[in-house]
Scaffold this active site. Structure first.
Site, PDB file in Angstrom:
ATOM      1  CG  HIS A 501      -1.843  -1.211   1.271  1.00 45.67           C
ATOM      2  ND1 HIS A 501      -2.586  -1.557   2.365  1.00 45.67           N
ATOM      3  CD2 HIS A 501      -2.127  -2.157   0.322  1.00 45.67           C
ATOM      4  CE1 HIS A 501      -3.289  -2.656   2.105  1.00 45.67           C
ATOM      5  NE2 HIS A 501      -3.024  -3.040   0.874  1.00 45.67           N
TER       6      HIS A 501
HETATM    7  C1  LIG Z   1      -0.316  -9.531  -1.993  1.00 43.00           C
HETATM    8  C2  LIG Z   1      -1.102  -8.272  -2.202  1.00 43.00           C
HETATM    9  C3  LIG Z   1      -2.359  -8.148  -1.634  1.00 43.00           C
HETATM   10  C4  LIG Z   1      -3.105  -6.981  -1.824  1.00 43.00           C
HETATM   11  N1  LIG Z   1      -4.359  -6.920  -1.295  1.00 43.00           N
HETATM   12  C5  LIG Z   1      -5.095  -5.789  -1.427  1.00 43.00           C
HETATM   13  C6  LIG Z   1      -6.411  -5.696  -0.883  1.00 43.00           C
HETATM   14  O1  LIG Z   1      -6.928  -6.643  -0.290  1.00 43.00           O
HETATM   15  N2  LIG Z   1      -7.077  -4.538  -1.028  1.00 43.00           N
HETATM   16  C7  LIG Z   1      -6.545  -3.466  -1.679  1.00 43.00           C
HETATM   17  O2  LIG Z   1      -7.206  -2.426  -1.736  1.00 43.00           O
HETATM   18  N3  LIG Z   1      -5.321  -3.541  -2.251  1.00 43.00           N
HETATM   19  C8  LIG Z   1      -4.580  -4.679  -2.138  1.00 43.00           C
HETATM   20  N4  LIG Z   1      -3.348  -4.759  -2.720  1.00 43.00           N
HETATM   21  C9  LIG Z   1      -2.859  -3.617  -3.508  1.00 43.00           C
HETATM   22  C10 LIG Z   1      -3.395  -3.691  -4.934  1.00 43.00           C
HETATM   23  O3  LIG Z   1      -2.983  -4.867  -5.535  1.00 43.00           O
HETATM   24  C11 LIG Z   1      -2.901  -2.465  -5.713  1.00 43.00           C
HETATM   25  O4  LIG Z   1      -3.378  -1.290  -5.071  1.00 43.00           O
HETATM   26  C12 LIG Z   1      -3.415  -2.433  -7.142  1.00 43.00           C
HETATM   27  O5  LIG Z   1      -3.259  -3.669  -7.778  1.00 43.00           O
HETATM   28  C13 LIG Z   1      -2.697  -1.319  -7.898  1.00 43.00           C
HETATM   29  O6  LIG Z   1      -3.148  -1.282  -9.232  1.00 43.00           O
HETATM   30  P1  LIG Z   1      -2.372  -0.403 -10.325  1.00 43.00           P
HETATM   31  O7  LIG Z   1      -3.035  -0.658 -11.603  1.00 43.00           O
HETATM   32  O8  LIG Z   1      -2.243   0.988  -9.838  1.00 43.00           O
HETATM   33  O9  LIG Z   1      -0.867  -0.988 -10.324  1.00 43.00           O
HETATM   34  P2  LIG Z   1      -0.313  -2.450 -10.658  1.00 43.00           P
HETATM   35  O10 LIG Z   1      -1.308  -3.478 -10.337  1.00 43.00           O
HETATM   36  O11 LIG Z   1       1.015  -2.543  -9.992  1.00 43.00           O
HETATM   37  O12 LIG Z   1      -0.130  -2.433 -12.230  1.00 43.00           O
HETATM   38  C14 LIG Z   1       0.902  -1.708 -12.853  1.00 43.00           C
HETATM   39  C15 LIG Z   1       1.341  -2.455 -14.090  1.00 43.00           C
HETATM   40  O13 LIG Z   1       2.263  -1.629 -14.783  1.00 43.00           O
HETATM   41  C16 LIG Z   1       3.273  -2.434 -15.337  1.00 43.00           C
HETATM   42  N5  LIG Z   1       4.452  -1.581 -15.565  1.00 43.00           N
HETATM   43  C17 LIG Z   1       5.252  -1.007 -14.648  1.00 43.00           C
HETATM   44  N6  LIG Z   1       6.215  -0.283 -15.234  1.00 43.00           N
HETATM   45  C18 LIG Z   1       6.019  -0.389 -16.563  1.00 43.00           C
HETATM   46  C19 LIG Z   1       6.706   0.124 -17.685  1.00 43.00           C
HETATM   47  N7  LIG Z   1       7.774   0.916 -17.545  1.00 43.00           N
HETATM   48  N8  LIG Z   1       6.248  -0.205 -18.930  1.00 43.00           N
HETATM   49  C20 LIG Z   1       5.159  -1.005 -19.087  1.00 43.00           C
HETATM   50  N9  LIG Z   1       4.485  -1.533 -18.037  1.00 43.00           N
HETATM   51  C21 LIG Z   1       4.903  -1.219 -16.798  1.00 43.00           C
HETATM   52  C22 LIG Z   1       3.487  -3.511 -14.290  1.00 43.00           C
HETATM   53  O14 LIG Z   1       4.093  -4.658 -14.858  1.00 43.00           O
HETATM   54  C23 LIG Z   1       2.063  -3.754 -13.797  1.00 43.00           C
HETATM   55  O15 LIG Z   1       1.432  -4.791 -14.503  1.00 43.00           O
HETATM   56  C24 LIG Z   1      -2.573  -5.914  -2.576  1.00 43.00           C
HETATM   57  C25 LIG Z   1      -1.312  -6.048  -3.168  1.00 43.00           C
HETATM   58  C26 LIG Z   1      -0.582  -7.221  -2.987  1.00 43.00           C
HETATM   59  C27 LIG Z   1       0.743  -7.347  -3.639  1.00 43.00           C
END
Ligand SMILES: Cc1cc2nc3c(=O)[nH]c(=O)nc-3n(C[C@H](O)[C@H](O)[C@H](O)COP(=O)(O)OP(=O)(O)OC[C@H]3O[C@@H](n4cnc5c(N)ncnc54)[C@H](O)[C@@H]3O)c2cc1C
Ligand code: SF4
Length: 571
Positions: A501
């Site tokens: 987080h």
């Molecule tokens: C084990 C675990 C449990 C969790 N449980 C919860 C929960 O119960 N409740 C909750 O609210 N949140 C939870 N979270 C947090 C939640 O997963 C994240 O807040 C959420 O997935 C973030 O989404 P996002 O799209 O912002 O980023 P991400 O899911 O990190 O996606 C970003 C993507 O960008 C890609 N990327 C990065 N850099 C580049 C680049 N330069 N070029 C191309 N692609 C790139 C990455 O490969 C990734 O696929 C948890 C996280 C983990 C790890």
């Protein structure tokens, strides 16, 4: 010389929850969108019958490969930062769906207080309540303004839940009923009711019943299989981007998804982005993707890294407090918890789901009077049943050696005779906590890594002690024979898992002097760049972040559609 692709309306960098939502909303409206994801393609079939703790939970098959890209860390800027070479405190997502594939699914809304934290804290307690170096600020949007987008996210994901008695107003109920209540959840409910608190079921992205969402996507109900946190769901019951928004975008025919595409720069000319430059990691080829709009959805650290490496926005300088990119990094204070040991009771702790639990918000936000405590905000207290697994779960009373005969005996004895109450403490920003580029360490392509400067503060110590005391009180009421509760939070330790987080770095606000993006997550300094994710949070609340990430992504998608019709700063 990079290969140049035909121009597209919008290019998205990273296809997790943020990227998936933007892709689905824009392609449904007819925009051509290219989605660049540095990791691999993923499908539900990948997880059929592979409840393999070693492979997924310990060796982290779904996480970002730290030998290719990581960050460096130091506690303060008098220290030299070192690279995080092994996973500990948080687990970074990689591949289609990002961390949304291996998340738990606990899907909360922040409180109205969060969005107006500075004004409301001053109104109620006066300016002196805010420590001299704490940098809380209002978000430039209110809870009521964001509410319709929360509703949209919850309906898309099919969130199972019941109304939070102490939460903000809802325009509608959750789309599916709450998850089943296990015996330990009932014990927590009874104990907290007895203490005059307000328990409710954890809002869950693990479906309580089969559900069809407004996009026509149908998913099965959760099997309570317990291989959820750190795993993909083989039933498609856990809402993740791969089983919800990404197929909707693909179905339109307007989404060109390219995996193994690592974006390294946002290209720009005369104050406007012209596209991105990426490396195809399967061939090593450099590719230019021109676009009218660039959307960064690559998670907190990569969003900041890409902006700084591309010379976009004003980098934050902690000595002058000028600049905005990298400012207000915050985390989560979750160690203020308590574990109860029951000598004569057994629980089916091996069963569970990522978002199965009961929770109270009586000590979250400004739901209680802070006049006599040395901190602001708070956190929720919850009992969750996510499923104990054989390798990682070894509950042993304090004082037990961490290896050898006694460790084994106690760990076997208590695996099904312990319950824990955890806190999700809010994390405030400080002028000394920030993200910038590391002057020494580089990623696999030679680009500087992100450097994190962060530590727990007095506020965090006080908050954690407070939540630990409350957790202990509830555990006593639940009848534990022996309780271990946190006594001292100590300094931040990046080596032990806490939560993924991380927040801040490209924060939102109403004023371009103190924020990087407006309340559509459009950059003040480059109007055709939108930066989506928890990087936009000016502080982190006492909840898991993704409900708010999802709501803000829907808001940003609406902004991009408006911008597509009528360019300029959105009001
Ligand atoms: C084990 C675990 C449990 C969790 N449980 C919860 C929960 O119960 N409740 C909750 O609210 N949140 C939870 N979270 C947090 C939640 O997963 C994240 O807040 C959420 O997935 C973030 O989404 P996002 O799209 O912002 O980023 P991400 O899911 O990190 O996606 C970003 C993507 O960008 C890609 N990327 C990065 N850099 C580049 C680049 N330069 N070029 C191309 N692609 C790139 C990455 O490969 C990734 O696929 C948890 C996280 C983990 C790890
Ligand atoms: S607990 Fe439920 S949602 Fe989680 S992986 Fe198992 S079946 Fe899927």
């Amino acid at each position: 010389m990079a290969k140049k692709m035909p121009k597209t309306d919008v290019v998205i960098v990273g296809v997790g929850w943020g990227g998936g939502i933007i892709a689905s909303e824009l392609t449904k409206k007819g925009l051509n969108v290219v989605g660049l994801e540095k990791g691999q393609e993923r499908n539900t079939e990948d997880y059929y019958m592979v409840h393999d703790e070693l492979r997924y939970a310990i060796r982290g098959e779904l996480f970002q490969d730290l030998s290719q890209d990581t960050l460096t860390f130091r506690s303060n800027d008098g220290m030299r930062a070192l690279p995080m070479r092994q996973y500990g405190s948080f687990l970074l997502g990689s591949g289609l769906g990002g961390a949304g594939v291996h998340w738990n699914g606990q899907t909360y809304r922040f409180l109205p207080y969060d969005f107006e934290i500075r004004s409301q804290t001053i109104d109620r307690y006066g300016k002196d309540k805010i420590p001299e170096d704490m940098r809380i600020q209002d978000w430039g949007i209110t809870y009521d303004e964001l509410e319709p987008y929360y509703d949209q996210f919850e309906k898309m994901a099919g969130i199972s839940g019941e109304e939070n008695p102490l939460g903000g107003k809802r325009s509608d109920k959750y789309p599916t009923p709450p998850m089943l209540h296990s015996p330990q959840m009932k014990m927590f409910k009874k104990a907290t009711e007895k203490l005059n608190y307000h328990p409710y079921t954890v809002p869950s992205a693990n479906l309580s019943e089969p559900y069809e969402n407004p996009d026509g996507i149908s998913r099965a109900a959760c099997e309570y299989c317990a291989f959820c946190e750190r795993f993909g769901c083989e039933y498609g019951a856990k809402a993740d981007p791969v089983v919800t928004v990404i197929p909707v975008a693909k179905e339109t025919g307007n989404f060109d998804l390219r995996t193994h595409s690592w974006v390294r720069r946002v290209l720009h000319k005369d104050g406007k982005a012209t596209g991105v430059l990426y490396t195809d990691v399967t061939t090593g080829e450099e590719v230019e993707q021109p676009a009218d709009v660039v959307v960064l959805t690559s998670y907190v650290f990569n969003n900041v890294k890409l902006l700084l490496n591309s010379d976009i926005g004003r980098p934050y300088d902690p000595s002058t407090e000028k600049g905005v990119i990298g400012k207000n990094y915050a985390y989560q204070i979750i160690k203020g918890s308590a574990t109860g040991y029951f000598e004569d009771k057994k629980f089916n702790n091996f069963a569970g789901a990522g978002a199965l639990g009961m929770v109270i918000d009586d000590f979250n936000g400004d739901n209680f009077d802070h006049s006599d405590v040395d901190f602001i905000h708070g956190g929720y207290l919850s009992l969750t049943q996510t499923g104990n697994r054989p390798i990682q779960t070894n509950p042993i009373p304090a004082g037990t050696p961490t290896w050898g005969k006694e460790f084994k005996e106690n760990s076997l004895r208590y695996i099904n005779q312990t319950l824990s109450i955890g806190a999700m403490g809010a994390s405030m920003p400080y002028k000394q906590h920030y993200l910038d580029l590391d002057p020494m360490y580089k990623d696999t392509f030679g680009d500087p890594l992100i450097r994190m400067t962060y530590d727990f503060r007095e506020q965090d110590q006080e908050l954690a002690k407070f939540t630990a005391t409350k957790a202990k009180e509830i555990m006593e009421e639940m009848g534990a024979d022996h309780i271990d509760a946190m006594e001292e939070l100590g300094p931040y330790d990046i080596r032990t898992y806490q939560s993924t987080h991380n927040t801040g770095g490209v924060i939102m606000g109403a004023d371009s002097d103190t924020s990087a993006v407006n309340n559509y997550l459009q950059m003040w300094d480059m109007e055709n760049v939108f930066v989506v994710g928890a990087s936009a949070f000016p502080h982190n609340s006492g909840y898991n972040p993704t409900g708010t990430v999802g709501a803000l992504a829907y808001r940003a998608a609406e902004g991009i559609l408006k911008y597509n019709k009528d360019a300029g700063m959105l009001a």
